[in-house]
Motif scaffolding. Structure first.
Motif, PDB file in Angstrom:
ATOM      1  N   ALA A  84      23.324 -42.042  25.143  1.00 53.64           N
ATOM      2  CA  ALA A  84      24.162 -42.225  24.189  1.00 53.64           C
ATOM      3  C   ALA A  84      24.108 -41.093  22.715  1.00 53.64           C
ATOM      4  O   ALA A  84      25.120 -40.698  22.231  1.00 53.64           O
ATOM      5  CB  ALA A  84      24.039 -43.744  23.395  1.00 53.64           C
ATOM      6  N   HIS A  85      22.599 -40.930  22.618  1.00 52.45           N
ATOM      7  CA  HIS A  85      22.386 -39.964  21.583  1.00 52.45           C
ATOM      8  C   HIS A  85      21.135 -39.104  22.112  1.00 52.45           C
ATOM      9  O   HIS A  85      20.328 -39.427  23.056  1.00 52.45           O
ATOM     10  CB  HIS A  85      21.867 -40.661  20.484  1.00 52.45           C
ATOM     11  N   TYR A  86      21.193 -37.939  21.615  1.00 56.09           N
ATOM     12  CA  TYR A  86      19.918 -37.091  22.064  1.00 56.09           C
ATOM     13  C   TYR A  86      19.782 -36.114  20.755  1.00 56.09           C
ATOM     14  O   TYR A  86      20.381 -35.891  19.873  1.00 56.09           O
ATOM     15  CB  TYR A  86      20.339 -35.970  23.110  1.00 56.09           C
ATOM     16  N   THR A  87      18.626 -35.442  20.786  1.00 56.90           N
ATOM     17  CA  THR A  87      18.155 -34.718  19.888  1.00 56.90           C
ATOM     18  C   THR A  87      17.766 -33.241  20.691  1.00 56.90           C
ATOM     19  O   THR A  87      17.505 -33.315  21.820  1.00 56.90           O
ATOM     20  CB  THR A  87      16.870 -35.124  19.159  1.00 56.90           C
ATOM     21  N   VAL A  88      17.592 -32.113  19.829  1.00 59.91           N
ATOM     22  CA  VAL A  88      17.235 -30.697  20.367  1.00 59.91           C
ATOM     23  C   VAL A  88      15.928 -30.498  19.429  1.00 59.91           C
ATOM     24  O   VAL A  88      16.090 -30.312  18.349  1.00 59.91           O
ATOM     25  CB  VAL A  88      18.312 -29.762  20.248  1.00 59.91           C
ATOM     26  N   THR A  89      15.019 -30.171  20.103  1.00 59.08           N
ATOM     27  CA  THR A  89      13.759 -29.561  19.088  1.00 59.08           C
ATOM     28  C   THR A  89      13.322 -28.027  19.824  1.00 59.08           C
ATOM     29  O   THR A  89      13.404 -28.065  21.098  1.00 59.08           O
ATOM     30  CB  THR A  89      12.575 -30.783  19.656  1.00 59.08           C
ATOM     31  N   ALA A  90      13.191 -27.303  18.860  1.00 58.19           N
ATOM     32  CA  ALA A  90      13.068 -25.808  19.353  1.00 58.19           C
ATOM     33  C   ALA A  90      11.353 -25.557  19.047  1.00 58.19           C
ATOM     34  O   ALA A  90      10.977 -25.829  17.948  1.00 58.19           O
ATOM     35  CB  ALA A  90      13.926 -24.843  18.348  1.00 58.19           C
ATOM     36  N   PHE A  91      10.705 -25.275  20.093  1.00 59.48           N
ATOM     37  CA  PHE A  91       9.281 -24.879  20.088  1.00 59.48           C
ATOM     38  C   PHE A  91       9.138 -23.249  20.438  1.00 59.48           C
ATOM     39  O   PHE A  91       9.636 -22.810  21.547  1.00 59.48           O
ATOM     40  CB  PHE A  91       8.615 -25.546  21.382  1.00 59.48           C
ATOM     41  N   ARG A  92       8.630 -22.723  19.602  1.00 62.92           N
ATOM     42  CA  ARG A  92       8.062 -21.285  19.797  1.00 62.92           C
ATOM     43  C   ARG A  92       6.755 -21.359  20.572  1.00 62.92           C
ATOM     44  O   ARG A  92       5.985 -22.014  20.226  1.00 62.92           O
ATOM     45  CB  ARG A  92       7.946 -20.619  18.842  1.00 62.92           C
ATOM     46  N   GLY A 112      25.960 -38.385  22.729  1.00 62.48           N
ATOM     47  CA  GLY A 112      25.686 -37.729  23.853  1.00 62.48           C
ATOM     48  C   GLY A 112      26.961 -38.060  24.706  1.00 62.48           C
ATOM     49  O   GLY A 112      27.918 -38.972  24.396  1.00 62.48           O
ATOM     50  N   SER A 113      27.366 -37.150  25.838  1.00 59.72           N
ATOM     51  CA  SER A 113      28.621 -37.338  26.665  1.00 59.72           C
ATOM     52  C   SER A 113      28.319 -36.682  28.098  1.00 59.72           C
ATOM     53  O   SER A 113      27.489 -35.693  27.855  1.00 59.72           O
ATOM     54  CB  SER A 113      29.965 -36.770  25.845  1.00 59.72           C
ATOM     55  N   VAL A 114      28.971 -37.432  29.091  1.00 61.70           N
ATOM     56  CA  VAL A 114      28.914 -36.360  30.303  1.00 61.70           C
ATOM     57  C   VAL A 114      30.001 -35.512  30.289  1.00 61.70           C
ATOM     58  O   VAL A 114      31.289 -35.750  30.058  1.00 61.70           O
ATOM     59  CB  VAL A 114      28.998 -37.701  31.333  1.00 61.70           C
ATOM     60  N   GLN A 115      29.549 -34.138  30.515  1.00 53.66           N
ATOM     61  CA  GLN A 115      30.606 -33.256  30.727  1.00 53.66           C
ATOM     62  C   GLN A 115      31.036 -32.884  32.047  1.00 53.66           C
ATOM     63  O   GLN A 115      30.667 -33.592  32.948  1.00 53.66           O
ATOM     64  CB  GLN A 115      29.638 -31.744  30.298  1.00 53.66           C
ATOM     65  N   LEU A 151      15.640 -30.889  25.097  1.00 53.84           N
ATOM     66  CA  LEU A 151      16.570 -32.205  24.925  1.00 53.84           C
ATOM     67  C   LEU A 151      16.014 -33.239  25.119  1.00 53.84           C
ATOM     68  O   LEU A 151      15.386 -33.509  26.361  1.00 53.84           O
ATOM     69  CB  LEU A 151      17.662 -31.484  25.906  1.00 53.84           C
ATOM     70  N   ASP A 152      16.001 -34.136  24.313  1.00 47.09           N
ATOM     71  CA  ASP A 152      15.444 -35.535  24.439  1.00 47.09           C
ATOM     72  C   ASP A 152      16.606 -36.438  24.441  1.00 47.09           C
ATOM     73  O   ASP A 152      17.199 -36.593  23.411  1.00 47.09           O
ATOM     74  CB  ASP A 152      14.396 -35.828  23.367  1.00 47.09           C
ATOM     75  N   GLY A 153      16.736 -37.471  25.325  1.00 46.72           N
ATOM     76  CA  GLY A 153      17.934 -38.445  25.405  1.00 46.72           C
ATOM     77  C   GLY A 153      17.326 -39.771  24.976  1.00 46.72           C
ATOM     78  O   GLY A 153      16.234 -39.950  25.312  1.00 46.72           O
ATOM     79  N   ASP A 154      18.112 -40.576  24.523  1.00 46.39           N
ATOM     80  CA  ASP A 154      17.535 -41.761  24.043  1.00 46.39           C
ATOM     81  C   ASP A 154      17.274 -42.707  25.360  1.00 46.39           C
ATOM     82  O   ASP A 154      17.254 -44.024  25.134  1.00 46.39           O
ATOM     83  CB  ASP A 154      18.451 -42.520  23.011  1.00 46.39           C
ATOM     84  N   ASN A 155      17.680 -42.166  26.675  1.00 45.10           N
ATOM     85  CA  ASN A 155      17.524 -42.760  27.895  1.00 45.10           C
ATOM     86  C   ASN A 155      16.273 -42.594  28.524  1.00 45.10           C
ATOM     87  O   ASN A 155      16.188 -42.543  29.693  1.00 45.10           O
ATOM     88  CB  ASN A 155      18.582 -42.707  28.594  1.00 45.10           C
ATOM     89  N   SER A 156      15.372 -41.897  27.593  1.00 49.66           N
ATOM     90  CA  SER A 156      13.989 -41.506  28.475  1.00 49.66           C
ATOM     91  C   SER A 156      14.194 -40.153  29.272  1.00 49.66           C
ATOM     92  O   SER A 156      13.504 -40.306  30.156  1.00 49.66           O
ATOM     93  CB  SER A 156      13.291 -42.551  28.744  1.00 49.66           C
TER      94      SER A 156
END
Length: 516
Positions: A84-92, A112-115, A151-156
């Motif tokens: 349903a929701h996700y985050t993006v974290t940038a790691f150098r 979130g959405s299924v493309q 990419l981290d989804g709230d569905n683990s």
């Protein structure tokens, strides 16, 4: 060559453990080993960057609209997820204390959405993801370097998207070149790669692959290639404090001035797929005094060309692996795509590399053969064996193909591959411009910079030796054209290399077909 040999267990170990600490100074291998300069202080990293539980296939995945970006330029990210929701974290990714990563940015929670499903474009069987952009990433405060976007989804679920923030100028720097063309060649997302098809048929494989799709999650392609074949060298070089630049091989293709003023260019552990422009630009840099190091075992083997996609330029990588099948054999034959060494216009990799690809898979010991060479002196002795460091692929000096002279073989290692006895070579040659060209001749060189790798043959003496040799190489390369201070002393006749004669005349084979 086809060699998706990493196990899922090994990838999991690499993600969670093997790169969790900054490289240490190599202990001396002999009493003659020079004392290394003090390392610069390192910044605290960000723990917990690894993905240990990615979740089901396609639970979350994505790709960026470019493989590299200049600092400050926006990057469009395309994401599909069942969350349903996700985050993006940038790691150098690099040399940080207690971690291989530093978090530089994190998004807010995104819906979130299924493309749409993958589309296979005929006749080349090119898979694309016809997706809408999901968000733009700001890179204004991101320093140049190699990044993983998690990419981290709230569905683990979780997945990586690799991105390089390239250096605005590479003058005075050692340029680390990510081999994204090889990552993409093996990418099986959507069922097709340059090697296979959904039913396993090689004949039905793609003839062109697109960067407009995620990397296959199950084998960690893209990020997995970077983590296994490249990250250990990136961290090692950063820890030395030598001046570094960052780029991808698509940048090397697109920008003939990418290496202007650079001290060196380093290609990493799996750099198989090269365009004509990549070769031309690298050869031109060498001929202007830029040092080169090839730290793998199968470079410059496949000939590719690029085409644009709907997303941007140079997003389609074309390789028919056949001269006759490629439509360009009639309209632009020099850009048709058999292997570089194949007729009708053979341009073997040895012209630039020095070494010549031989075989896979194999495993053997790296055996020192030239301990008087400046790279090996005081570190190893002739006949010393470094366990398990030849493989999975290897190269050797082969005078039946065009080869620069003088050239030195540093390690001359007995191997058997395909039932055939042979030798794997680590080679070094120098040019009239003063540049030096080093070829490891084995895919396991970078792996050996990690004290726990190769995972089934890890050896502390081998790790210490490769660490010390690599440091000596990078420090000399950072000082300028290394061939001026360390000209190659040809030793092929002394080693009994077929066709070698004492005191050869210097030669520099042209990097173009005869008669062109």
């Amino acid at each position: 060559m086809k060699k998706r040999w990493r196990s899922a267990a090994l990838v999991a170990v690499l993600l969670s453990a093997s790169c969790s600490a900054a490289p240490e100074a190599a202990p001396p291998v002999s009493s003659k080993a020079p004392t290394a300069p003090a390392r610069p202080a390192v910044q605290n990293g960000t723990p917990g960057w690894e993905i240990t539980h990615p979740g089901p296939a396609h639970a979350i995945e994505g790709f960026a609209d470019r493989s590299s970006v200049l600092p400050g330029a926006p990057v469009r990210l395309f994401v599909s997820t069942t969350a349903a929701h996700y985050t993006v974290t940038a790691f150098r990714m690099g040399a940080y204390r207690d971690s291989a990563a530093l978090q530089v940015w994190k998004s807010s929670s995104m819906a979130g959405s299924v493309q749409p499903a993958a589309v296979v474009q005929q006749p080349t069987r090119t898979v694309v993801a016809p997706w809408r952009p999901s968000l733009d990433l700001p890179t204004r405060d991101w320093p140049p370097g190699d990044y993983l976007l998690r990419l981290d989804g709230d569905n683990s679920s979780a997945q990586f998207v690799p991105l390089t923030v390239r250096s605005p100028s590479n003058a005075g720097k050692i340029v680390l070149v990510n081999a994204v063309t090889t990552w993409q060649a093996y990418n099986e997302w959507g069922g097709y790669s340059l090697y296979t098809s959904p039913n396993g048929s090689k004949a039905a494989r793609s003839r062109a692959v697109s960067f407009d799709r995620p990397y296959q999650a199950q084998d960690m392609q893209g990020a997995g290639d970077f983590l296994y074949f490249e990250l250990a060298l990136v961290r090692f070089a950063e820890n030395l404090g030598v001046p570094l630049g960052y780029a991808t091989d698509t940048d090397l293709h697109a920008d003939p001035h990418l290496l202007d003023g650079a001290r060196a260019a380093i290609t990493l552990g799996h750099d198989e797929y090269w365009s004509a422009a990549m070769r031309q630009n690298t050869t031109a840099a060498r001929d202007h005094g830029v040092n080169l190091a090839f730290l793998g075992g199968n470079e410059i083997y496949r000939h590719i060309r690029f085409a644009p996609s709907a997303v941007g330029p140079d997003r389609v990588e074309i390789d028919y692996k056949s001269f006759a099948e490629d439509p360009y054999h009639q309209t632009n034959p020099l850009e048709a795509t058999p292997e570089w060494r194949s007729p009708p216009f053979p341009r073997p990799e040895s012209v630039l590399l020095g070494n010549f690809y031989r075989c896979n898979p194999t495993r053997g010991n790296l055996v020192a053969a030239n301990a008087g060479n400046w790279l090996l002196s005081g570190i190893v002795h002739n006949g010393q064996s470094l366990p398990g460091l030849v493989g999975n692929e290897y190269e050797r000096v082969d005078l039946s193909v065009p080869t620069p002279r003088p050239i030195e073989v540093l390690f001359h290692s007995p191997v058997t591959c395909g039932g055939r006895p042979d030798f794997a070579d680590t080679s070094y040659y120098t040019t009239p411009s003063g540049s030096a060209v080093f070829s490891a001749g084995t895919q396991y060189w970078i792996c050996a910079l990690d004290a726990g790798c190769p995972e089934d043959h890890a050896d502390p003496v081998a790790h210490a030796a490769i660490t010390a040799i690599t440091e000596r190489l990078l420090r000399a390369y950072a000082a300028g054209p290394a061939g001026r201070a360390h000209p190659a002393q040809d030793n092929l006749a002394a080693l009994g290399v077929p066709g070698a004669k004492p005191d050869p005349q210097p030669t520099q084979p042209p990097d173009h077909p005869a008669g062109q």
